[in-house]
Motif scaffolding. Structure first.
Motif, mmCIF file in Angstrom:
data_model
loop_
_atom_site.group_PDB
_atom_site.id
_atom_site.type_symbol
_atom_site.label_atom_id
_atom_site.label_comp_id
_atom_site.label_asym_id
_atom_site.label_seq_id
_atom_site.Cartn_x
_atom_site.Cartn_y
_atom_site.Cartn_z
ATOM 1 N N LEU A 98 -13.179 -8.259 -18.924
ATOM 2 C CA LEU A 98 -13.769 -9.126 -18.212
ATOM 3 C C LEU A 98 -14.555 -10.441 -19.018
ATOM 4 N N MET A 99 -14.764 -10.080 -20.328
ATOM 5 C CA MET A 99 -15.316 -11.045 -20.999
ATOM 6 C C MET A 99 -14.020 -12.051 -21.812
ATOM 7 N N ASN A 100 -12.796 -11.753 -21.371
ATOM 8 C CA ASN A 100 -11.737 -12.599 -21.766
ATOM 9 C C ASN A 100 -11.940 -13.985 -21.166
ATOM 10 N N ASP A 101 -11.566 -14.959 -21.743
ATOM 11 C CA ASP A 101 -11.354 -16.465 -21.164
ATOM 12 C C ASP A 101 -10.563 -16.615 -20.173
ATOM 13 N N ARG A 102 -9.671 -15.636 -20.097
ATOM 14 C CA ARG A 102 -8.323 -16.046 -18.894
ATOM 15 C C ARG A 102 -9.004 -15.638 -17.559
ATOM 16 N N VAL A 103 -10.229 -15.307 -17.608
ATOM 17 C CA VAL A 103 -11.045 -15.188 -16.289
ATOM 18 C C VAL A 103 -11.484 -16.493 -15.607
ATOM 19 N N GLY A 104 -11.958 -17.218 -16.857
ATOM 20 C CA GLY A 104 -12.415 -18.629 -16.441
ATOM 21 C C GLY A 104 -11.178 -19.540 -16.108
ATOM 22 N N ASP A 105 -10.141 -19.146 -16.909
ATOM 23 C CA ASP A 105 -8.911 -19.932 -16.460
ATOM 24 C C ASP A 105 -8.526 -19.608 -14.990
ATOM 25 N N LEU A 106 -8.432 -18.422 -14.843
ATOM 26 C CA LEU A 106 -8.052 -17.877 -13.256
ATOM 27 C C LEU A 106 -8.989 -18.803 -12.419
ATOM 28 N N PHE A 107 -10.446 -18.970 -12.356
ATOM 29 C CA PHE A 107 -10.994 -19.662 -11.484
ATOM 30 C C PHE A 107 -10.727 -21.071 -11.321
#
Length: 778
Positions: free
Chosen positions: A680-689
């Motif tokens: 969950l610390m991956n930047d792809r989480v932010g990209d998803l939102f």
């Protein structure tokens, strides 16, 4: 001050509402308590009270009983009050109660056994036991006989093995005929049936208890209460028993036995006097016979005849002297008798014969002595020689004896001097009768002795007759004012007090239990519980519903659907963002099983029913549940974790469409990874939102519990608002204080608001519900 008062009133109101919420339990407890009270009154043995009143007679009738001030000034053993205390002790003595029990045959009790309760029969029992052994043996017996009447002439007797007749087999009983001689451990006996309407009923079960008199004495001594007013000689007797007629009989018999005891004490004094007079009469009679025989022999030997013709030779002075000599000689003899009586040591009683010597001082001292002896003997019946009162009385008796002995010695010396003077006077007169023959003077001496003995004999006969008359004149010491009586109204158990106690107990037990449990209760049940402990905005609450009804529907007027509509309105009110951006709602809780997934799913569905596009993201990658709530059984190949781990997967590849709801899309959690936090610390989480922002009106994220793992905190920066779900009746207040409050104060969860889930409608003081209007189906 007003706020404290208002807070106290609110707490009192909450406690009252909490208690009212358990009205069914309280009502059930009250009904059970009243039923138990009714059962207790139905089968408990009632106690009745009997009363009697007597007046202790004062023989002197010269002084009244002293008042309390007199007792205080003169001491505890003042004559008046001490007399009443002594009489009360006599009435309550074991010896007197023993006589009462023996006279009334209270040591034999008859019971008729029923299915639940047995009834004691006091008057006219259906059968009677006659014993061949002596009373001394029967009065010590302590056993129970069980009898079953099988016919008008036969019965069965069972051994006392601790069982009632209802639990026995008839084959265990030994058959007898009424009138048979039955051998027992305390002697033979015969069972005789009653006749007429009191005859034993065929098939009835009877229990006969033989109780030792010693045990019964202690029982009735405790029940007998005697009271008196200060300065009064009236005694009030009170006795409680389960049979009022028996209590009345016991009180009346107590009065009779007390009077008999007093009369026996008085008769003992007269008996001692009579025995003393009889003994002296025998001795004087013998001496008189000897003097008469000597006179007869002297007349025969000296041929003394026609003595009456010589009476003129005696002068009037000589006659008077002789009378005085006789009187003085009698007095000396009686003094000797009385002195012997005083000095004798081996007597059965210390009582002295009164009125033997015609001297006022001697008679008064003798009477006082006998009264003290009688008082001491009565005390010794219930006391010992070491009693201070007995010692004091013995000292007084010994002092009176010494005083009486000294008085008798002085009187004897005075009488002897008088007798010597009279003899000298008689000798002087006789000298003048120088012509009287010597033989005649000898006869005269004998005749004088004869007169002395005869007068003494007649005096003793008179005293014996007086004693016999006095013996028949004694009256009882206690005057009966009121014979034993009873109102025949039970004093215990008291129905009013019993029912009142049952009502209080029936109310106090559940109310006290509810209040005590509420003090120990650390769970969250309603909104007020949250507001008290947390300074966090309150978003709303969700009522508890049937587990089968997990999801709300589009046309739904249930309390649950209304609650989520209210929740949706509150969220819109709290979020003041432009319509171009998605409203990102994160749902979390303190621990698992608090309803995060349930809240996320239903909130998403409720918003989508208002034709708002909603994306439901399942970010609780450790324990995903959203697909289970949506009843989606298909196998999902790609999800959130797959997107984060695999850069080749695009956001639109992990979206799942719902067939029956075009406004709701779902992003499942995907494959459960071994390292959820790092993932969950991956930047792809932010990209998803960023990708989904502006594409949906609402993005609802089901996150992990913040009190268990740190996953939620890692993605909290992407949220516009955090819905903190609290499970009612489940979460501990202390957990919320230690977990939720610091998160809000440190602003680690943006726009955090509390949502209470699973609230019982009407429970724990929750007095309102949801729903308004009429369902379209109707």
């Amino acid at each position: 001050m007003k706020s404290n008062s208002k807070l106290a009133n609110n707490e009192l109101k909450e406690q009252f509402e909490l208690i009212l919420s358990y009205w069914k339990i309280i009502s059930l407890s009250l009904i059970i308590a009243i039923f138990l009270a009714f059962t207790f009154l139905r089968y408990e043995t009632s106690q009745y009270k009997a009363n009697a009143t007597i007046k202790i007679k004062d023989e002197k009738q010269s002084q009244k009983l002293p008042s309390l001030e007199d007792v205080s000034s003169k001491g505890l053993f003042a004559n008046g009050s001490n007399q009443i205390i002594d009489e009360i002790e006599v009435i309550q003595s074991r010896s007197l109660m023993t006589n009462v029990i023996k006279k009334l045959n209270l040591n034999i009790e008859y019971y008729s056994q029923g299915q639940i309760k047995e009834l004691e029969i006091y008057k006219n029992p259906p059968l009677k036991l006659n014993f061949f052994a002596g009373d001394s043996v029967i009065h010590k017996a302590d056993t129970t006989l069980y009898i079953k009447v099988v016919s008008a002439s036969k019965f069965l007797m069972f051994k006392d093995n601790g069982k009632s007749l209802l639990d026995r087999d008839e084959s265990q009983g030994k058959p007898y005929n009424f009138g048979d001689r039955i051998k027992t451990g305390f002697g033979d006996m015969v069972v005789v049936p009653n006749i007429g309407k009191h005859a034993p009923v065929v098939g009835s079960n009877l229990r006969v208890s033989l109780i030792s008199v010693r045990r019964l004495v202690s029982r009735y001594q405790r029940r007998l209460k005697i009271s008196s007013e200060t300065g009064s000689s009236v005694l009030k007797l009170e006795l409680s028993d389960n049979i009022p007629d028996r209590a009345i009989d016991i009180l009346n018999q107590v009065i009779r036995e007390y009077n008999n005891d007093v009369i026996l004490d008085k008769e003992s004094v007269i008996q001692v006097t009579s025995d003393f007079i009889d003994t002296r009469l025998k001795a004087v009679s013998k001496e008189l016979q000897e003097v008469d025989f000597t006179a007869e022999q002297l007349q025969k030997q000296n041929k003394l005849t026609a003595l009456s013709s010589q009476a003129n030779l005696y002068l009037e002075s000589e006659k008077a002297t002789e009378n005085k000599i006789n009187t003085t000689a009698n007095t000396i003899e009686l003094i000797g008798y009385l002195k012997n009586e005083i000095s004798e040591k081996n007597k059965s009683s210390d009582l002295l014969p009164p009125n033997i010597i015609s001297d006022a001082n001697i008679s008064q001292v003798t009477k006082t002595h006998n009264e003290l002896v009688a008082q001491r003997d009565r005390l010794l019946k219930n006391s010992s020689e070491q009693n201070p009162i007995v010692i004091n009385l013995n000292n007084q008796i010994d002092a009176l004896k010494d005083n009486l002995s000294n008085s008798l010695d002085n009187m004897e010396r005075s009488s002897k001097i008088t007798l010597n003077n009279l003899n000298r006077e008689e000798a002087r007169i006789r000298g003048q009768l120088y012509n009287a023959p010597t033989k005649e003077r000898q006869f005269r001496n004998i005749e004088r002795q004869q007169g002395i003995k005869e007068s003494l004999y007649l005096f003793l006969l008179q005293k014996r007759e007086e004693s016999a008359i006095r013996l028949g004149m004694f009256s009882p010491n206690a005057k009966t004012i009121d014979k034993g009586y009873s109102s025949f109204v039970p004093i215990s158990p008291n129905p009013m007090i019993t029912y009142l106690g049952a009502i209080l107990f029936g109310l106090a037990l559940p109310i006290g239990g509810i209040y005590f449990l509420s003090l120990l209760d650390n769970k969250i049940h309603k909104k007020e519980d949250l507001v008290k402990i947390l300074d966090i905005p309150y978003l709303g609450d969700i009522p508890k519903t049937n587990k089968k009804q997990k999801l709300v529907s589009k046309v739904d007027y249930s309390p649950k659907a209304e609650a989520f509509r209210i929740l949706r309105s509150n969220i819109d009110f709290m979020l003041n963002k432009t319509a171009d951006n998605s409203k990102k709602l994160f749902v979390t809780s303190t621990t698992s099983q608090e309803g995060k997934s349930h809240t996320s799913t239903n909130l998403a569905m409720s918003i989508s029913y208002s034709e708002k596009s909603v994306l439901l993201i399942e970010s609780d990658i450790r324990v995903p549940k959203i697909l289970d709530y949506l009843n989606r059984k298909e196998i999902v190949e790609k999800g959130l974790t797959d997107y984060i781990a695999d850069k080749s997967i695009k956001p639109q590849d992990i979206i799942i469409k719902t067939e029956d709801n075009p406004y709701l899309d779902i992003v499942p959690s995907g494959t459960i990874p071994p390292n959820p936090s790092e993932l969950l610390m991956n930047d792809r989480v932010g990209d998803l939102f960023k990708y989904f922002d502006k594409k949906y009106d609402y993005i609802i994220v089901d996150t992990s519990a913040v009190g268990l793992v740190s996953d939620t905190l890692l993605i909290s920066k992407y949220a516009d608002m955090f819905i903190y779900v609290v499970s009612a009746d489940n979460i501990d207040k202390r957990q919320l204080v230690h977990v939720a409050q610091p998160l809000y104060e440190e602003n680690r969860l943006p726009k955090m608001a509390m949502l209470l889930n699973g609230v019982k409608i009407g429970g724990k003081g929750y007095g309102y519900g949801y729903g308004y209007g009429t369902t379209p189906k109707k």
